[in-house]
Design a protein around this motif. Sequence first.
Motif: not given
Length: 244
Positions: A77, A92, A97, A124, A126, A132-135
């Motif tokens: 994390s 995390g 996610n 990842m 955030f 979480f936003q995208y990866s």
Amino acid sequence: TPKKKQQTVWPSWPDQPRFVFEALLRTESNIVRETDDQILRRRLTGAERSEKPIVGKPSGMMVREGRVYLAEPGIKSVTVMDAARGKLYRFGVREPNVLMKPQALALDNEGLVYVLDSGLKRVMVFDALGLFQYSIDIDKGFTNPVAVAVAPDGKTVFVIDRGYLANDDHKVVAFTPDGKEKFRLGPRGPDEGKFNIPLAATVTKDGTLLIADSGNFRIQGFDLDGKFKFAFGRPGAEAGSFSR
């Protein structure tokens, strides 16, 4: 035995001090502020605040607006110490996610947190509170990713691959937020734009990408399109050099 005096500035005399000690962030009591009710309850019950260290073995750190972000592979994390607001939290850890091995961190001007997860082979992203936003997947074409950097506007994400001693796959790859490769720098070598065990990177306010090229004992600087700008450093112990 006389107690060793705590160093409050760095470097110490006779060098000119550049940093002043402010606080130690080690336990929950160093960060989280108690409410009046919590203080009263603790006094009535005789309970004491835990002095157990809250940090394990972090592999990366970033600081922004009073928040200290720590990448902690051991607990899978990112730990956030928000001392200015008296908050302590981790992210995390929520499905789907979930982080596996957070290795390194970067921040853009909007406060988004870019986490290189070397276990998932993924970057990842955030927000500052851990949502979480995208990866960006980097599961193909990477040998040993160890660091991440991001342009101030968040439009270019750089992943550093240190490779291994036995191969020449030592590189920096630039991605768009949707995961498309923009360009790459490397591979292994002593020339400009090549690396020998690159270990870390950051982007300065003026948009210069700095790469710690450890095996070549230097820092290399590039613009955000990958054009070489400068390099400094050499093996040695004198000023302007890096020790072996």
